[in-house]
Design a protein around this motif. Structure first.
Motif: not given
Length: 167
Positions: A11-25, A28-32, A46-52
């Motif tokens: 479960l922690p691995v699945r939650l980890h992947v689910a949390a990082v996906l919005p951060a990855i997406i 670049p939207v934020l940086l560019l 939203i990005w910061l919450a995903a990173m936390v």
């Protein structure tokens, strides 16, 4: 691409992947995109919450054990959480250069660096993304690689270039 290893993961691995996906997406939207706008602030939160959430869930993943139940990735989680605090404080204080520096550090270290580490043979994401029977994972990685090239080239998001006015 084979999602079965991820489905069978803890479960922690699945939650980890689910949390990082919005951060990855969103990275670049934020940086560019334009900075300081209402949209930037909303997506940044939203990005910061995903990173936390990503860093927090990583603290419960103990598949690589080098020192008791811990590994170097747990240090990265603590560094990520403290950098998130720096990002918030510098943004609220209007310290744009410090905010930018902290965000870029987190993107390149925690998303790109740690993300690349997940593709090492034997890791779950290697099994998911780089299976011989599918081309989808390779295509996704190619898109991510192209995004990284654009980010590295773009002066607003590159860790290799200094913005004008900064010594």
């Amino acid at each position: 691409m084979d999602l079965q290893p991820l489905i069978e993961a803890s479960l922690p691995v699945r939650l980890h992947v689910a949390a990082v996906l919005p951060a990855i997406i969103l990275a670049p939207v934020l940086l560019l995109g334009r900075k300081g706008t209402r949209r930037h602030r909303l997506l940044g939160r939203i990005w910061l919450a995903a990173m936390v959430l990503t860093a927090s869930t990583a603290l419960f993943i103990h598949e690589i054990r080098l020192l008791g139940p811990f590994s170097p990735i747990h240090l990265l989680s603590v560094l990520t959480l403290s950098t998130c605090w720096v990002i918030i404080r510098s943004a609220r204080a209007g310290r744009v250069a410090a905010h930018r520096s902290a965000v870029l550090s987190l993107v390149w270290l925690a998303l790109v660096g740690a993300g690349a580490f997940t593709l090492v043979p034997g890791r779950i994401m290697h099994q998911v993304m780089l299976t011989p029977q599918g081309w989808v994972g390779g295509a996704i990685l190619a898109v991510i690689a192209a995004m990284l090239v654009v980010l590295a080239w773009h002066p607003a998001s590159s860790p290799f270039r200094r913005p004008k006015g900064l010594a």
